[in-house]
Motif scaffolding. Structure first.
Motif, short mmCIF file in Angstrom:
data_model
loop_
_atom_site.label_atom_id
_atom_site.label_comp_id
_atom_site.label_asym_id
_atom_site.label_seq_id
_atom_site.Cartn_x
_atom_site.Cartn_y
_atom_site.Cartn_z
N VAL A 1 0.87 -1.18 0.00
CA VAL A 1 0.00 0.00 0.00
C VAL A 1 0.90 1.23 0.00
O VAL A 1 1.56 1.52 0.99
N ALA A 2 0.92 1.93 -1.12
CA ALA A 2 1.85 3.05 -1.27
C ALA A 2 1.32 4.33 -0.63
O ALA A 2 2.09 5.17 -0.16
N ASN A 3 0.01 4.48 -0.62
CA ASN A 3 -0.58 5.71 -0.10
C ASN A 3 -1.85 5.39 0.70
O ASN A 3 -2.53 4.40 0.43
N PHE A 4 -2.15 6.24 1.68
CA PHE A 4 -3.28 6.02 2.56
C PHE A 4 -4.22 7.22 2.51
O PHE A 4 -3.78 8.37 2.42
N ASN A 5 -5.52 6.95 2.59
CA ASN A 5 -6.51 8.02 2.47
C ASN A 5 -6.63 8.83 3.75
O ASN A 5 -7.02 10.00 3.70
N ASN A 6 -6.33 8.20 4.89
CA ASN A 6 -6.47 8.91 6.16
C ASN A 6 -5.63 8.21 7.23
O ASN A 6 -5.06 7.14 6.99
N ASP A 7 -5.58 8.81 8.41
CA ASP A 7 -4.78 8.26 9.51
C ASP A 7 -5.29 6.90 9.97
O ASP A 7 -4.48 6.04 10.36
N ASP A 8 -6.59 6.70 9.93
CA ASP A 8 -7.14 5.42 10.37
C ASP A 8 -6.63 4.28 9.49
O ASP A 8 -6.30 3.20 10.01
N GLU A 9 -6.59 4.50 8.19
CA GLU A 9 -6.08 3.48 7.27
C GLU A 9 -4.62 3.16 7.57
O GLU A 9 -4.22 1.99 7.60
#
Length: 246
Positions: free
Chosen positions: A187-195
């Motif tokens: 997973v290269a990028n995350f949509n938010n802190d929870d992810e």
């Protein structure tokens, strides 16, 4: 009698053919290993010359410990080095995750390929940098990531260093996993802190060894991955936390 003689000759021809094919494959593999060794030996000399030139330039001391091989290939991203291993290679990035699988830094065919950064990553901003490298049978490329599956080596905290034209980024391992390739670690990028937090928690929970330096949401991580041979589609994955900069 003639039939028996015929079959003996046929068997002899088959055996000779098998020996020839096996011999050729062995020669071809050794030739590829030698070819890769020569290429990376030359690149290390280029890297060392790059470092020495900057070190000896008294007017540019702020640029000490920087490496820039973009004159060789614009796809050059950084140089990776891991203490107490033979992992000491350039890292490139293409617009996909297949181009450098079997190409050298010059774009020519090389079975060992070149270590490469995931095409979705931004080296400067991504929370999770993902670097791929082959697990070669002669223990080159990312083969020695396997050492992190030894608890004593895992706990020895070797420094992982990425160096480019802007300087060094230093990391320490916090987890190592042996998983199938579809585990979901790329997973290269995350949509938010929870992810991001869920991702970190899963890695720590599934690590072969207990971690003592789990990253926080403010930390960036580095994921190093290579094939493994314990089962079909196995992957050895080493997760590293960027060290604090003082």
């Amino acid at each position: 009698m003639k039939t028996k003689l015929y079959f003996k000759k046929l068997i002899a021809i088959c055996l000779i053919s098998i020996v020839c094919v096996c011999g050729y494959r062995t020669y071809d593999k050794l030739h590829e290993y030698k070819k890769a060794d020569n290429i990376y030996t030359d690149l290390r000399k280029e890297k060392d010359a790059n470092l020495n030139q900057q070190t000896n330039n008294s007017t540019s001391t702020k640029n000490k410990n920087t490496i820039d091989l973009s004159s060789i290939n614009k796809d050059f991203v950084c140089w990776i080095n891991i203490e107490n291993t033979n992992i000491d290679y350039p890292v490139v990035q293409s617009n996909d995750n297949s181009y450098y699988l079997h190409r050298d830094i010059y774009g020519n065919y090389l079975y060992a390929g070149t270590a490469f950064l995931d095409y979705r990553n931004d080296y400067d901003t991504s929370n999770n940098l993902i670097i791929y490298g082959h697990n070669m049978k002669n223990t080159t490329m990312f083969s020695q990531l396997e050492k992190f599956k030894e608890e004593s080596f895992f706990n020895s905290n070797p420094t992982i260093t990425l160096t480019n034209k802007h300087g060094e980024r230093n990391y320490e391992v916090f987890a190592v996993l042996l998983v199938k390739k579809d585990y979901g670690y790329t997973v290269a990028n995350f949509n938010n802190d929870d992810e991001y937090n869920d991702f970190l928690n899963k890695i720590v929970d599934d690590s072969i060894f207990e971690t003592k330096n789990k990253p926080t949401l403010r930390d960036k991580i580095l994921t190093l991955t290579t094939c493994s041979y314990e089962f079909d589609d196995a992957r050895t994955v080493v997760f590293c936390k960027e060290k604090n900069k003082f």
